[in-house]
Enzyme design. Structure first.
Site: not given
Ligand code: ADP
Ligand code: ADP
Length: 216
Positions: A15, A90, A129, A162, A173
């Protein structure tokens, strides 16, 4: 036209990576709730102190805090013409709050891009990541490495792993996503605005799928 696009999908689906591509293509801001929380934690703000415990355990921060934070972000002028929303909403309570918020200034969620990938690949992506300290740009040690190890290509800041990308927190998660966030797939599908994107392919191929949906 106001363009508000939500990126939906499990942690690691891509995302954040794809939001940056879309934001630059459409020239609207990328709003990542996770990035805003992490900035607050880094700057040791009251919000950061309240959110830190839930985030480190991989749990969701309370709806009240999250919605208030997003409301404040939407007050900024750069969101007036649209935004790419990554990580928010979410759960259904947040989705209702978003609708209300956007309606208050004549907007609505126009499109929801649901990106998904099998759990095995989510775990592999999160384990590799690396995130930049300054602006949250993301890299992957195998799939999208920076030019210089440990340094962000875009702003030169240090990359870190992270705390919530540790294997045990990742599983938590993913489970929380399945229980609390996945119901939004049906929620938006019923409104006729959900597009499914196969996130298993390379970053470039996933971006191409997103672009072709936007052109429809
Ligand atoms: P990822 O894309 O890897 O799931 P995010 O960066 O979106 O992680 O979110 C990291 C953490 O921040 C989540 O696991 C949660 O603890 C918190 N968080 C992010 N967005 C929300 C939301 N919309 N509602 C509640 N908690 C959130
Ligand atoms: P999210 O925001 O959904 O948690 P990220 O965009 O941060 O996910 O991507 C998670 C990890 O996977 C990052 O290290 C990113 O560089 C890698 N990644 C994202 N998209 C792809 C893909 N299509 N193929 C392989 N690796 C990817």
């Amino acid at each position: 036209m106001l363009t508000y696009i939500v990126l939906l999908g499990p942690p690691g689906a891509g995302k954040g990576t794809q939001s940056k591509v879309l934001a630059s293509e459409l020239d609207v801001p990328h709003i990542s709730s996770g990035d805003i929380f992490r900035d607050n934690i880094k700057n040791d703000t009251p919000l950061g102190r309240l959110a830190h415990k839930a985030i480190s355990k991989g749990e969701l921060v309370s709806d009240d805090l999250t919605i208030a934070m997003l409301r404040e972000r939407f007050m900024q002028r750069d969101c007036a013409n649209g935004a790419i929303l990554d990580g928010f909403p979410r759960n259904p309570v947040q989705a209702e709050a978003l609708e209300e918020l956007l309606n208050s200034f004549g907007g609505q969620v126009n499109l929801v891009l649901f990106i998904t990938s099998p759990v095995k690949s989510l775990i592999e992506r999160l384990a590799g990541r690396w995130t930049c300290q300054a602006q949250g740009h993301t890299y992957h040690e195998c799939f999208n490495p920076p030019k210089e190890k440990g340094i962000c290509d875009i702003d030169g800041s240090a990359l870190y792993q992270r705390e919530d990308d540790k294997a045990e927190t990742v599983l938590n998660r993913i489970e929380i996503y399945q229980n609390q966030t996945a119901p939004l797939i049906k929620y938006y599908d019923e409104r006729g605005i959900l597009a499914r994107i196969d996130g298993v392919e390379s970053i470039e191929k996933v971006s191409a799928q997103l672009m072709s949906v936007l052109k429809c």
